[in-house]
Write a protein that holds these residues in place. Structure first.
Motif, mmCIF file in Angstrom:
data_model
loop_
_atom_site.group_PDB
_atom_site.id
_atom_site.type_symbol
_atom_site.label_atom_id
_atom_site.label_comp_id
_atom_site.label_asym_id
_atom_site.label_seq_id
_atom_site.Cartn_x
_atom_site.Cartn_y
_atom_site.Cartn_z
ATOM 1 N N ALA A 1 0.488 -1.461 0.127
ATOM 2 C CA ALA A 1 -0.224 0.532 -0.126
ATOM 3 C C ALA A 1 0.887 1.132 0.559
ATOM 4 O O ALA A 1 0.588 2.448 -0.598
ATOM 5 C CB ALA A 1 -0.625 0.207 1.313
ATOM 6 N N VAL A 2 1.674 1.265 0.549
ATOM 7 C CA VAL A 2 2.536 2.225 0.821
ATOM 8 C C VAL A 2 3.588 2.494 -0.229
ATOM 9 O O VAL A 2 3.652 3.726 -0.637
ATOM 10 C CB VAL A 2 3.865 2.370 1.763
ATOM 11 N N ARG A 3 3.472 1.824 -0.707
ATOM 12 C CA ARG A 3 4.454 1.697 -2.130
ATOM 13 C C ARG A 3 3.544 1.200 -3.779
ATOM 14 O O ARG A 3 4.356 2.163 -4.481
ATOM 15 C CB ARG A 3 4.941 0.021 -2.568
ATOM 16 N N GLU A 4 2.627 2.495 -3.478
ATOM 17 C CA GLU A 4 0.824 2.141 -4.170
ATOM 18 C C GLU A 4 1.744 0.877 -5.113
ATOM 19 O O GLU A 4 1.212 1.076 -6.740
ATOM 20 C CB GLU A 4 1.593 3.346 -4.859
ATOM 21 N N LEU A 5 1.097 -0.447 -4.573
ATOM 22 C CA LEU A 5 1.295 -1.343 -5.983
ATOM 23 C C LEU A 5 0.084 -2.327 -5.286
ATOM 24 O O LEU A 5 -0.255 -2.476 -3.917
ATOM 25 C CB LEU A 5 2.611 -2.042 -5.279
ATOM 26 N N GLY A 6 -0.480 -2.949 -6.420
ATOM 27 C CA GLY A 6 -1.367 -3.537 -6.415
ATOM 28 C C GLY A 6 -0.987 -5.413 -6.133
ATOM 29 O O GLY A 6 0.911 -5.528 -6.097
ATOM 30 N N GLU A 7 -1.707 -6.043 -5.682
ATOM 31 C CA GLU A 7 -0.844 -7.326 -4.774
ATOM 32 C C GLU A 7 0.140 -8.350 -5.598
ATOM 33 O O GLU A 7 0.911 -8.599 -5.738
ATOM 34 C CB GLU A 7 -1.749 -8.079 -4.090
ATOM 35 N N ASP A 8 -0.490 -8.016 -7.273
ATOM 36 C CA ASP A 8 -0.207 -8.879 -8.306
ATOM 37 C C ASP A 8 0.456 -7.758 -9.158
ATOM 38 O O ASP A 8 1.020 -8.517 -10.181
ATOM 39 C CB ASP A 8 -1.270 -9.371 -9.589
ATOM 40 N N ASP A 9 0.888 -6.707 -8.941
ATOM 41 C CA ASP A 9 1.565 -6.113 -9.492
ATOM 42 C C ASP A 9 3.358 -6.526 -9.216
ATOM 43 O O ASP A 9 3.817 -7.214 -8.174
ATOM 44 C CB ASP A 9 1.956 -4.482 -8.992
ATOM 45 N N GLU A 10 4.247 -6.736 -10.455
ATOM 46 C CA GLU A 10 5.055 -6.750 -10.226
ATOM 47 C C GLU A 10 6.510 -5.986 -9.307
ATOM 48 O O GLU A 10 6.291 -4.758 -9.087
ATOM 49 C CB GLU A 10 5.687 -5.995 -12.236
ATOM 50 N N GLY A 11 6.439 -7.098 -8.563
ATOM 51 C CA GLY A 11 7.897 -6.118 -7.309
ATOM 52 C C GLY A 11 7.089 -5.844 -6.482
ATOM 53 O O GLY A 11 7.812 -5.975 -5.064
ATOM 54 N N ALA A 12 5.820 -6.350 -6.036
ATOM 55 C CA ALA A 12 4.901 -6.202 -4.677
ATOM 56 C C ALA A 12 5.547 -7.425 -4.039
ATOM 57 O O ALA A 12 5.732 -8.942 -4.019
ATOM 58 C CB ALA A 12 3.237 -6.616 -5.537
ATOM 59 N N ALA A 13 4.831 -7.128 -2.769
ATOM 60 C CA ALA A 13 5.639 -8.408 -1.501
ATOM 61 C C ALA A 13 4.118 -9.396 -1.495
ATOM 62 O O ALA A 13 3.205 -8.868 -1.864
ATOM 63 C CB ALA A 13 5.872 -7.303 -0.481
ATOM 64 N N PRO A 14 4.539 -9.772 -1.683
ATOM 65 C CA PRO A 14 3.805 -11.468 -1.405
ATOM 66 C C PRO A 14 3.226 -11.252 -0.271
ATOM 67 O O PRO A 14 3.555 -11.349 0.617
ATOM 68 C CB PRO A 14 4.932 -13.098 -1.340
ATOM 69 N N THR A 15 1.763 -11.867 -0.297
ATOM 70 C CA THR A 15 1.252 -11.984 0.587
ATOM 71 C C THR A 15 0.354 -13.103 0.778
ATOM 72 O O THR A 15 -0.191 -13.412 -0.898
ATOM 73 C CB THR A 15 -0.363 -10.215 0.431
ATOM 74 N N GLY A 16 -0.690 -13.232 1.673
ATOM 75 C CA GLY A 16 -1.515 -14.164 1.105
ATOM 76 C C GLY A 16 -2.257 -14.900 2.186
ATOM 77 O O GLY A 16 -1.851 -13.961 3.555
ATOM 78 N N GLU A 17 -3.046 -16.131 2.876
ATOM 79 C CA GLU A 17 -3.956 -15.887 3.818
ATOM 80 C C GLU A 17 -3.146 -17.729 4.640
ATOM 81 O O GLU A 17 -3.949 -17.562 5.454
ATOM 82 C CB GLU A 17 -5.191 -17.095 2.995
ATOM 83 N N THR A 18 -2.189 -17.842 3.586
ATOM 84 C CA THR A 18 -1.375 -18.446 5.468
ATOM 85 C C THR A 18 -0.151 -17.543 5.282
ATOM 86 O O THR A 18 0.138 -16.985 4.907
ATOM 87 C CB THR A 18 -1.073 -19.930 4.579
ATOM 88 N N GLU A 19 0.896 -18.054 6.508
ATOM 89 C CA GLU A 19 2.128 -17.683 6.657
ATOM 90 C C GLU A 19 3.191 -17.614 5.108
ATOM 91 O O GLU A 19 2.661 -18.487 4.425
ATOM 92 C CB GLU A 19 2.576 -18.969 7.567
ATOM 93 N N THR A 20 3.350 -16.282 5.338
ATOM 94 C CA THR A 20 3.708 -16.091 3.654
ATOM 95 C C THR A 20 5.019 -15.982 3.602
ATOM 96 O O THR A 20 6.401 -15.920 2.933
ATOM 97 C CB THR A 20 3.024 -15.031 2.992
ATOM 98 N N THR A 21 5.241 -14.516 4.465
ATOM 99 C CA THR A 21 7.333 -13.841 4.802
ATOM 100 C C THR A 21 7.827 -14.964 4.728
ATOM 101 O O THR A 21 7.624 -14.580 6.572
ATOM 102 C CB THR A 21 6.560 -12.411 4.865
ATOM 103 N N ALA A 22 9.308 -15.232 4.948
ATOM 104 C CA ALA A 22 9.693 -16.515 4.862
ATOM 105 C C ALA A 22 10.896 -15.710 5.572
ATOM 106 O O ALA A 22 11.833 -15.826 6.468
ATOM 107 C CB ALA A 22 10.098 -17.976 4.308
ATOM 108 N N GLN A 23 11.494 -14.743 4.639
ATOM 109 C CA GLN A 23 12.723 -14.243 5.125
ATOM 110 C C GLN A 23 12.476 -12.307 5.196
ATOM 111 O O GLN A 23 12.143 -12.010 4.484
ATOM 112 C CB GLN A 23 13.608 -14.220 3.127
ATOM 113 N N PRO A 24 13.221 -12.065 5.676
ATOM 114 C CA PRO A 24 13.575 -10.270 5.834
ATOM 115 C C PRO A 24 13.510 -9.881 4.284
ATOM 116 O O PRO A 24 14.655 -10.249 3.556
ATOM 117 C CB PRO A 24 14.581 -10.120 6.491
ATOM 118 N N THR A 25 12.729 -8.802 3.824
ATOM 119 C CA THR A 25 13.046 -8.351 2.588
ATOM 120 C C THR A 25 12.724 -6.943 2.264
ATOM 121 O O THR A 25 12.221 -6.094 2.888
ATOM 122 C CB THR A 25 11.905 -9.149 1.607
ATOM 123 N N ARG A 26 13.711 -6.115 1.771
ATOM 124 C CA ARG A 26 13.757 -5.035 1.461
ATOM 125 C C ARG A 26 12.986 -4.281 0.961
ATOM 126 O O ARG A 26 13.771 -4.942 -0.285
ATOM 127 C CB ARG A 26 15.654 -4.010 2.056
#
Ligand SMILES: Nc1nc2c(ncn2[C@@H]2O[C@H](COP(=O)(O)OP(=O)(O)OP(=O)(O)O)[C@@H](O)[C@H]2O)c(=O)[nH]1
Ligand SMILES: [Mg+2]
Length: 203
Positions: free
Chosen positions: A24-49
């Protein structure tokens, strides 16, 4: 760590909406290129900058959730290298939990600042609408007061709490949050190349 950049950690429980907030802060939709992956189950596995393409002076770190399978609460702040960040955004959702308290204490012990962002309030509003006694403002006030009460302490008499929905940026406190971030992060002497409307105002 690049000292010219302000490193902001986005932390909180798994599923709270950390990655969605960064998009949201980066003005990206969930499917946009470069967006952070989101999901209904645990998703982010590594700190990502993530940086903002136009405002490279601030970086947002999308961290795995505290207390999930990726990183148990005991090791969390050490494994996530909390000492390397300049500023923290704690994302909460639903109830205020002991994980939120643990994060607050750790950040305060480091003498660092944080904002508490209560996310997914659109879901709370939708659920509350089912009651015949529904009052939108009262519902939001109750959520806000609960966050403030849980965050308040002698060292933090007036905690800053923002209620947002990463899916409905025009509602709730998203604009105020961006303004507050702008102000707080600017205080840390990061030069601003310019401003553009709303979220782009970030540094
Ligand atoms: N309705 C609503 N759903 C949201 C909001 N923010 C996130 N979600 C949803 O909540 C789920 C989890 O969001 P994520 O952004 O992946 O959460 P996270 O905190 O990054 O989760 P982990 O990476 O697993 O720790 C996804 O299905 C999102 O679409 C919001 O503000 N409102
Ligand atoms: Mg995530």
């Amino acid at each position: 760590m690049n000292t010219a950049t302000l490193e902001v950690a986005v932390t909180g429980a798994t599923g709270a909406g950390k990655s969605s907030f960064i998009n949201a802060v980066r003005e990206l939709g969930e499917d946009d290129e470069g967006a952070a992956p989101t999901g209904e189950t645990e998703t982010t596995a590594q700190p990502t900058r993530y940086t903002h393409p136009r405002y490279p002076h601030v970086a947002f770190w999308d961290l795995p959730g505290i207390g999930g399978q990726v990183c148990p609460a005991d090791d969390y702040t050490k494994k996530m290298s909390f000492d390397q960040y300049d500023f923290f955004i704690i994302i909460g959702s639903k109830r205020f939990t002991e994980y939120d308290t643990l994060l607050v204490k750790d950040i305060q012990n480091r003498g660092k600042k944080f904002f508490f962002v209560r996310s997914q309030v659109d879901t709370d509003i939708r659920a509350a609408e089912r009651r015949t006694s529904f009052n939108r403002q009262q519902t939001l006030d109750t959520i806000r007061q609960d966050c403030v009460r849980n965050l308040q302490s002698e060292t933090l008499p007036d905690p800053q709490v923002f209620l947002i929905s990463s899916h409905q940026l025009d509602e709730f406190d998203f604009d105020q949050l961006i303004d507050a971030l702008q102000e707080d992060l600017s205080e840390q002497k990061v030069s601003a190349p310019g401003r553009s409307p709303r979220v782009c105002a970030l540094l």
